[in-house]
Design a protein around this motif. Sequence first.
Motif, short mmCIF file in Angstrom:
data_model
loop_
_atom_site.label_atom_id
_atom_site.label_comp_id
_atom_site.label_asym_id
_atom_site.label_seq_id
_atom_site.Cartn_x
_atom_site.Cartn_y
_atom_site.Cartn_z
N LEU A 180 0.83 -1.10 -0.17
CA LEU A 180 -0.01 -0.29 0.10
C LEU A 180 0.27 1.20 0.15
O LEU A 180 0.06 2.43 -0.11
N GLY A 181 2.20 1.68 0.61
CA GLY A 181 2.95 2.58 0.33
C GLY A 181 3.90 3.08 2.25
O GLY A 181 3.81 1.95 2.52
N GLU A 182 4.46 3.54 1.50
CA GLU A 182 5.09 4.41 2.55
C GLU A 182 5.02 5.76 3.16
O GLU A 182 3.99 6.13 2.22
N PHE A 183 4.29 5.36 4.43
CA PHE A 183 3.75 6.54 4.79
C PHE A 183 4.39 7.53 6.35
O PHE A 183 5.20 6.60 7.03
N ASP A 184 3.63 8.56 6.62
CA ASP A 184 4.45 9.07 8.26
C ASP A 184 3.67 8.43 9.16
O ASP A 184 2.62 8.61 9.16
N VAL A 185 4.34 8.60 10.05
CA VAL A 185 3.70 8.01 11.17
C VAL A 185 3.45 9.75 12.37
O VAL A 185 4.86 10.33 12.49
N GLU A 186 2.50 10.25 12.29
CA GLU A 186 2.09 11.36 13.13
C GLU A 186 1.49 11.10 14.11
O GLU A 186 0.68 10.51 14.88
N ALA A 187 2.45 11.33 15.37
CA ALA A 187 1.12 11.19 16.65
C ALA A 187 -0.14 11.42 16.59
O ALA A 187 -0.25 12.37 15.85
N GLY A 188 -0.85 10.81 17.21
CA GLY A 188 -2.56 10.58 17.45
C GLY A 188 -2.97 11.41 18.68
O GLY A 188 -2.12 11.26 19.40
N PRO A 189 -4.24 11.51 18.51
CA PRO A 189 -4.73 11.95 20.14
C PRO A 189 -4.47 11.00 21.16
O PRO A 189 -4.75 9.77 20.90
N ALA A 190 -4.52 11.22 22.17
CA ALA A 190 -3.94 10.81 23.46
C ALA A 190 -5.02 10.43 24.69
O ALA A 190 -4.67 10.41 25.51
N SER A 191 -6.31 11.32 24.31
CA SER A 191 -6.48 12.14 25.42
C SER A 191 -8.11 11.80 25.01
O SER A 191 -8.89 12.14 23.44
N GLY A 192 -9.35 11.88 26.04
CA GLY A 192 -10.72 11.69 25.18
C GLY A 192 -11.30 10.11 24.84
O GLY A 192 -10.45 9.58 24.83
N THR A 193 -12.02 10.69 24.17
CA THR A 193 -13.07 8.80 23.41
C THR A 193 -12.29 9.23 21.94
O THR A 193 -12.63 10.19 21.43
N ILE A 194 -11.43 8.24 21.47
CA ILE A 194 -10.81 8.15 20.39
C ILE A 194 -10.95 6.72 19.56
O ILE A 194 -11.66 5.55 20.06
N ALA A 195 -11.74 7.32 17.91
CA ALA A 195 -12.20 5.80 17.49
C ALA A 195 -10.75 5.01 16.75
O ALA A 195 -10.40 6.05 16.12
N VAL A 196 -10.21 3.42 16.90
CA VAL A 196 -8.82 3.54 16.95
C VAL A 196 -9.42 2.71 15.87
O VAL A 196 -10.20 1.38 15.86
N ASP A 197 -8.71 2.28 14.30
CA ASP A 197 -9.28 1.44 13.42
C ASP A 197 -8.72 -0.30 13.73
O ASP A 197 -8.88 -0.99 13.18
N SER A 198 -7.10 0.36 13.87
CA SER A 198 -6.16 -0.96 14.72
C SER A 198 -7.23 -1.82 15.67
O SER A 198 -7.72 -0.89 16.50
N ALA A 199 -6.38 -3.24 16.52
CA ALA A 199 -6.50 -3.85 17.09
C ALA A 199 -5.70 -2.68 18.29
O ALA A 199 -4.77 -2.33 17.48
#
Length: 266
Positions: A180-199
Amino acid sequence: MDQESPNRRTGSDESDNDLDRCLSFEIRGPWGHFRRVEGNVVKQTYRIIPRTTVAGLIAAVLGIERDGYYDLFGPEVSAIAIQPVEELRTVNMPMNTLSTAAGDLTSLNPRGKISIKLPNPTKLRQQHNYEVLVDPAYRIDVALADDERYEQLRETLAAGKSHYVPSLGLSEYLAEIDYLGEFDVEAGPASGTIAVDSAVPDAMNDVVLDPETRCQIEESPAFMASDGGGRTTTEYTTYTYNPDAEPLQVRDVQTSRVDDRTVVFV
């Protein structure tokens, strides 16, 4: 990543790659079986492909020998996120097998220079029930501190090649890899309620339960090390996931953003 987090793995002194980029690919096949370590009459499977299996799969793509890749995927020099992209379904499949115990093997060409030991076809078959995944598919995001291996993996995936034939657990369950390609890894949300796509690893108490969303939990091997007898599991991860391949709502978990998705690395 600009923000330090438990999901960020720091590179070794031999590499300037601080895991702020990753390679993404999907792997899928008609069948899959990742044998659970617990003993059982029915050979059960993990639903989420274990991190150690992902490491072995990538090592197979690169052509690294068995037991020769554990340091490459160590906890401080690698990061992997796993996302199911199809509903996780299983069936029980009876299989007839031959014993591979030393006493049940027979030698082929025992008097020649090269002798091969095979299961004795005259022995009675043993029937085992295997729990098998149906049409499993996962998106894998992988970051490595080893720049040389990282570039080798990127070039191999981009060329649509693999040193060994990829499979989903058992060698007969062949799989296809879609880069699928190469992507930057950026900091995501760390507080509150978060919808996470991965396990979501090691955060089962942080999942926001919803009666409309299915949620399951399983513990599987995460890291291995070589020993005198081959290999030993040194750490396990408890994954929380949605078997319908939909996001989970979690609270106050450090996340990362990859390709407009929210994931958690381990």
